[in-house]
Scaffold this motif. Structure first.
Motif, PDB file in Angstrom:
ATOM      1  N   ASP A 101      -1.214 -17.051   5.963  1.00  0.00           N
ATOM      2  CA  ASP A 101       0.231 -16.925   5.744  1.00  0.00           C
ATOM      3  C   ASP A 101       0.584 -17.301   4.308  1.00  0.00           C
ATOM      4  O   ASP A 101       1.427 -16.652   3.667  1.00  0.00           O
ATOM      5  N   LYS A 102      -0.063 -18.343   3.807  1.00  0.00           N
ATOM      6  CA  LYS A 102       0.219 -18.817   2.441  1.00  0.00           C
ATOM      7  C   LYS A 102      -0.215 -17.783   1.389  1.00  0.00           C
ATOM      8  O   LYS A 102       0.549 -17.434   0.494  1.00  0.00           O
ATOM      9  N   TYR A 103      -1.444 -17.272   1.526  1.00  0.00           N
ATOM     10  CA  TYR A 103      -1.993 -16.436   0.461  1.00  0.00           C
ATOM     11  C   TYR A 103      -1.654 -14.949   0.593  1.00  0.00           C
ATOM     12  O   TYR A 103      -1.820 -14.186  -0.361  1.00  0.00           O
ATOM     13  N   TYR A 104      -1.175 -14.537   1.767  1.00  0.00           N
ATOM     14  CA  TYR A 104      -0.801 -13.132   1.928  1.00  0.00           C
ATOM     15  C   TYR A 104       0.705 -12.908   1.935  1.00  0.00           C
ATOM     16  O   TYR A 104       1.153 -11.765   1.928  1.00  0.00           O
ATOM     17  N   SER A 105       1.489 -13.957   1.948  1.00  0.00           N
ATOM     18  CA  SER A 105       2.938 -13.802   1.826  1.00  0.00           C
ATOM     19  C   SER A 105       3.301 -13.784   0.343  1.00  0.00           C
ATOM     20  O   SER A 105       2.805 -14.603  -0.441  1.00  0.00           O
ATOM     21  N   ILE A 106       4.151 -12.830  -0.034  1.00  0.00           N
ATOM     22  CA  ILE A 106       4.536 -12.686  -1.439  1.00  0.00           C
ATOM     23  C   ILE A 106       5.958 -13.174  -1.648  1.00  0.00           C
ATOM     24  O   ILE A 106       6.258 -13.895  -2.605  1.00  0.00           O
ATOM     25  N   ASN A 107       6.854 -12.783  -0.753  1.00  0.00           N
ATOM     26  CA  ASN A 107       8.257 -13.175  -0.853  1.00  0.00           C
ATOM     27  C   ASN A 107       8.884 -13.000   0.531  1.00  0.00           C
ATOM     28  O   ASN A 107       8.175 -12.765   1.513  1.00  0.00           O
ATOM     29  N   ASP A 108      10.201 -13.110   0.588  1.00  0.00           N
ATOM     30  CA  ASP A 108      10.869 -12.993   1.883  1.00  0.00           C
ATOM     31  C   ASP A 108      10.753 -11.590   2.469  1.00  0.00           C
ATOM     32  O   ASP A 108      10.837 -11.405   3.696  1.00  0.00           O
ATOM     33  N   GLU A 109      10.593 -10.584   1.598  1.00  0.00           N
ATOM     34  CA  GLU A 109      10.469  -9.206   2.073  1.00  0.00           C
ATOM     35  C   GLU A 109       9.055  -8.905   2.563  1.00  0.00           C
ATOM     36  O   GLU A 109       8.868  -8.148   3.516  1.00  0.00           O
ATOM     37  N   TRP A 110       8.069  -9.465   1.886  1.00  0.00           N
ATOM     38  CA  TRP A 110       6.677  -9.179   2.230  1.00  0.00           C
ATOM     39  C   TRP A 110       5.989 -10.458   2.694  1.00  0.00           C
ATOM     40  O   TRP A 110       5.442 -11.215   1.908  1.00  0.00           O
ATOM     41  N   VAL A 111       6.051 -10.675   4.005  1.00  0.00           N
ATOM     42  CA  VAL A 111       5.354 -11.803   4.605  1.00  0.00           C
ATOM     43  C   VAL A 111       3.948 -11.361   5.000  1.00  0.00           C
ATOM     44  O   VAL A 111       3.635 -10.163   5.001  1.00  0.00           O
ATOM     45  N   SER A 112       3.106 -12.311   5.361  1.00  0.00           N
ATOM     46  CA  SER A 112       1.686 -12.014   5.551  1.00  0.00           C
ATOM     47  C   SER A 112       1.445 -10.953   6.619  1.00  0.00           C
ATOM     48  O   SER A 112       0.542 -10.114   6.469  1.00  0.00           O
ATOM     49  N   ASP A 113       2.230 -10.940   7.698  1.00  0.00           N
ATOM     50  CA  ASP A 113       1.964  -9.991   8.780  1.00  0.00           C
ATOM     51  C   ASP A 113       2.179  -8.554   8.326  1.00  0.00           C
ATOM     52  O   ASP A 113       1.359  -7.671   8.612  1.00  0.00           O
ATOM     53  N   ASP A 114       3.284  -8.304   7.600  1.00  0.00           N
ATOM     54  CA  ASP A 114       3.523  -6.945   7.103  1.00  0.00           C
ATOM     55  C   ASP A 114       2.487  -6.550   6.061  1.00  0.00           C
ATOM     56  O   ASP A 114       2.055  -5.392   6.006  1.00  0.00           O
ATOM     57  N   ARG A 115       2.092  -7.505   5.232  1.00  0.00           N
ATOM     58  CA  ARG A 115       1.100  -7.172   4.211  1.00  0.00           C
ATOM     59  C   ARG A 115      -0.240  -6.848   4.866  1.00  0.00           C
ATOM     60  O   ARG A 115      -0.940  -5.925   4.453  1.00  0.00           O
ATOM     61  N   ARG A 116      -0.596  -7.606   5.900  1.00  0.00           N
ATOM     62  CA  ARG A 116      -1.837  -7.307   6.615  1.00  0.00           C
ATOM     63  C   ARG A 116      -1.780  -5.924   7.247  1.00  0.00           C
ATOM     64  O   ARG A 116      -2.747  -5.157   7.180  1.00  0.00           O
ATOM     65  N   LYS A 117      -0.657  -5.554   7.843  1.00  0.00           N
ATOM     66  CA  LYS A 117      -0.508  -4.240   8.465  1.00  0.00           C
ATOM     67  C   LYS A 117      -0.677  -3.119   7.435  1.00  0.00           C
ATOM     68  O   LYS A 117      -1.343  -2.110   7.704  1.00  0.00           O
ATOM     69  N   LEU A 118      -0.070  -3.296   6.258  1.00  0.00           N
ATOM     70  CA  LEU A 118      -0.188  -2.263   5.226  1.00  0.00           C
ATOM     71  C   LEU A 118      -1.628  -2.131   4.754  1.00  0.00           C
ATOM     72  O   LEU A 118      -2.145  -1.014   4.605  1.00  0.00           O
ATOM     73  N   LEU A 119      -2.301  -3.248   4.531  1.00  0.00           N
ATOM     74  CA  LEU A 119      -3.685  -3.199   4.061  1.00  0.00           C
ATOM     75  C   LEU A 119      -4.605  -2.622   5.124  1.00  0.00           C
ATOM     76  O   LEU A 119      -5.542  -1.883   4.801  1.00  0.00           O
ATOM     77  N   ALA A 120      -4.342  -2.941   6.405  1.00  0.00           N
ATOM     78  CA  ALA A 120      -5.149  -2.369   7.486  1.00  0.00           C
ATOM     79  C   ALA A 120      -4.951  -0.853   7.561  1.00  0.00           C
ATOM     80  O   ALA A 120      -5.907  -0.088   7.749  1.00  0.00           O
ATOM     81  N   PHE A 121      -3.710  -0.395   7.413  1.00  0.00           N
ATOM     82  CA  PHE A 121      -3.410   1.040   7.426  1.00  0.00           C
ATOM     83  C   PHE A 121      -4.137   1.737   6.274  1.00  0.00           C
ATOM     84  O   PHE A 121      -4.789   2.773   6.469  1.00  0.00           O
ATOM     85  N   ALA A 122      -4.036   1.163   5.069  1.00  0.00           N
ATOM     86  CA  ALA A 122      -4.671   1.776   3.902  1.00  0.00           C
ATOM     87  C   ALA A 122      -6.187   1.769   4.035  1.00  0.00           C
ATOM     88  O   ALA A 122      -6.861   2.748   3.682  1.00  0.00           O
ATOM     89  N   ARG A 123      -6.743   0.657   4.532  1.00  0.00           N
ATOM     90  CA  ARG A 123      -8.202   0.581   4.704  1.00  0.00           C
ATOM     91  C   ARG A 123      -8.678   1.662   5.669  1.00  0.00           C
ATOM     92  O   ARG A 123      -9.680   2.339   5.419  1.00  0.00           O
ATOM     93  N   ASP A 124      -7.981   1.849   6.785  1.00  0.00           N
ATOM     94  CA  ASP A 124      -8.404   2.835   7.775  1.00  0.00           C
ATOM     95  C   ASP A 124      -8.262   4.257   7.237  1.00  0.00           C
ATOM     96  O   ASP A 124      -9.078   5.132   7.541  1.00  0.00           O
ATOM     97  N   MET A 125      -7.242   4.488   6.422  1.00  0.00           N
ATOM     98  CA  MET A 125      -7.014   5.811   5.859  1.00  0.00           C
ATOM     99  C   MET A 125      -7.997   6.141   4.740  1.00  0.00           C
ATOM    100  O   MET A 125      -8.387   7.305   4.562  1.00  0.00           O
ATOM    101  N   LEU A 126      -8.449   5.126   3.986  1.00  0.00           N
ATOM    102  CA  LEU A 126      -9.194   5.375   2.753  1.00  0.00           C
ATOM    103  C   LEU A 126     -10.631   4.867   2.758  1.00  0.00           C
ATOM    104  O   LEU A 126     -11.469   5.411   2.040  1.00  0.00           O
ATOM    105  N   ASN A 127     -10.940   3.832   3.519  1.00  0.00           N
ATOM    106  CA  ASN A 127     -12.228   3.149   3.367  1.00  0.00           C
ATOM    107  C   ASN A 127     -13.094   3.098   4.617  1.00  0.00           C
ATOM    108  O   ASN A 127     -14.264   2.763   4.524  1.00  0.00           O
TER     109      ASN A 127
END
Length: 509
Positions: free
Chosen positions: A405-431
């Motif tokens: 939560d500490k290292y993946y949260s950027i601000n109030d708009e991008w908390v760790s859960d949303d950032r993890r979801k975006l990275l998981a989506f991109a990883r599955d689409m690209l890697n």
């Protein structure tokens, strides 16, 4: 009439013999590696009945509501409607699926255009073609396509090796033809029927061949076996691999072990010129829906990359903007080809409206040949974290959650859960394994790259540049005299020549 998702599920519970991971599948509608795509296809059937989607996905004809994707195209407006319908369908299900029927039924329309050539074989085949085109529209089956054989040694004619390497007719009966061999078909294990036709084959100088056969195969027929590649669904938590677990379209080698094809399902047979014609014109309609999928994939890459750039504050850097612009150019290049192919549509021999063939096929080359480069640009923009981020279980474990939560949260708009979801989506689409599979699939799904370029060569209007240079260089009229003859004498060449000559006139009309 349009049918429901439950009717579709019931239709494929027909005792078909399916294997995956070395095991016999009892029910493809519930097996974990087939169920996700069965559910997606069932959802598309159901959408046609719902008020929110019905007007975009159906067309009223003869007092019935039919699937818009299966309706013959007669006008430019028909193509705009098909494009809107496909976009709406993909937006609603939240991803890209290729084999759901609208992109394969167009191959049947190419047969409709080729009736004069097929009549040389047997006029009855033309009647079969017309009947099956209307059957697809009226009965709303899940219709797929079968092209590729195991092939064997390509330096040899089919007859000079194991004859079953290419699908062929082994016997004629009063009831129909009996065929033997194998075909690779995406989605065959959970579809209703397949338009089965020859691969790009070495016919030699033969006028007739038992390998030159095309037919509609009921995928519930006896003596069919479905041997499937292992699926990506169910391998890991769906929250870590959201695309793999929902949109994996399982590919199958379908074994035809002396399968009877009734005569009313035979669309052409033995005449190698007819088979060559069909191969040359097969994708004149279906390529549109195929390329439209690449457009939606480009949107997915842009969205994931742009979200990542904005959340980390990198969007204002010139280098990042340039890479985003490259993705936008790729996306709009596909969009331009699709749009122009409708705007400059051509009238087909059977009176249908074809997308402009030169623009459609060059758009396909653009979409497929640059896809790997665009995926790499999207990887760069998404950053290295798509390959190093822990899985969802680690994000949820009480001992590790506070750190992530500490290292993946950027601000109030991008908390760790949303950032993890975006990275998981991109990883599955690209890697992921799924991403690599999809890249290869898009490259070969309609035909290999050399065939993509061959289609461009056959459809480009070469006469225009030649006439311009002739006049600009003040060449004599005799230099143009042999141009038509140099194209060859086949029915395919003459047809393409007539289409190129009339393209401008058709567009103006």
């Amino acid at each position: 009439m349009i049918r429901t998702g439950q009717q579709y599920r019931d239709s494929i519970r027909d005792g078909r013999r399916v294997w995956v991971n070395g095991e016999r599948v009892d029910d493809v509608t519930t097996h974990p590696q087939f169920k996700p795509l069965v559910d997606v296809r069932a959802r598309i059937f159901d959408m046609q009945h719902e008020a929110e989607h019905r007007d975009l996905m159906t067309v009223a004809q003869d007092g019935e509501l039919n699937a818009l994707g299966s309706a013959l195209p007669y006008t430019q407006d028909d193509w705009w409607a098909k494009r809107r319908s496909t976009d709406h369908m993909l937006n609603t299900i939240g991803g890209v699926v290729t084999r759901v029927g609208d992109e394969t039924v167009g191959e049947m329309w190419s047969l409709y255009d080729g009736q004069d050539v097929l009549n040389e074989v047997d006029p009855q085949f033309s009647k079969n073609i017309e009947r099956h085109i209307h059957r697809v529209l009226k009965e709303d089956p899940f219709h797929v396509s079968a092209n590729t054989d195991p092939k064997g040694d390509r330096s040899k004619a089919p007859q000079d090796q194991d004859p079953d390497m290419l699908l062929h007719v082994v016997k004629e009966t009063d009831a129909g033809i009996v065929v033997r061999g194998a075909k690779y078909e995406t989605a065959a294990a959970y579809a209703n029927q397949a338009f089965t036709k020859p691969t790009i084959a070495n016919w030699g100088n033969n006028a007739l061949s038992d390998y030159a056969v095309g037919f509609i195969c009921d995928l519930g027929s006896p003596n069919l076996r479905f041997l499937c590649r292992t699926g990506f669904a169910g391998r890991a938590d769906a929250r870590d691999y959201p695309l793999s677990n929902k949109f994996d379209e399982v590919d199958t080698i379908v074994i035809f072990d002396d399968v009877l094809i009734p005569w009313e399902n035979v669309l052409f047979y033995r005449h190698t010129k007819a088979a060559t014609f069909i191969r040359a014109t097969l994708h004149r309609y279906s390529a549109f829906a195929f390329v439209q999928r690449n457009l939606k994939l480009a949107d997915m890459m842009i969205g994931a990359a742009l979200f990542n750039a904005r959340q980390t504050g990198l969007e204002k850097q010139q280098a990042v903007q340039e890479k985003l612009a490259q993705l936008a150019v790729y996306r709009e290049g596909i969009n331009a080809h699709l749009t122009a192919s409708i705007a400059l549509g051509e009238r087909s021999p059977a009176g249908l409206m074809m997308p402009n063939q030169s623009l459609l096929y060059t758009g396909r080359v653009l979409a497929c040949s640059q896809l790997h480069q665009m995926m790499h640009i999207a990887r760069e923009l998404c950053g290295g974290q798509i390959c190093v981020t822990p899985d969802v279980a680690t994000f949820e474990n009480p001992e590790t959650k506070p750190w992530l939560d500490k290292y993946y949260s950027i601000n109030d708009e991008w908390v760790s859960d949303d950032r993890r979801k975006l990275l998981a989506f991109a990883r599955d689409m690209l890697n992921s394994d799924y991403a690599g599979h999809r890249l290869t699939f898009q490259l070969f799904a309609q035909s290999p790259p050399f065939a993509h370029l061959g289609a461009v060569y056959r459809n480009f209007g070469w006469e225009g540049p030649l006439a311009f240079v002739k006049d600009a260089a003040a060449l004599s009229d005799r230099v143009m005299a042999g141009q038509s003859a140099s194209k060859g004498d086949s029915a395919v060449s003459h047809w393409f020549a007539s289409q190129n000559e009339g393209a401008a006139r058709s567009a103006a009309e």
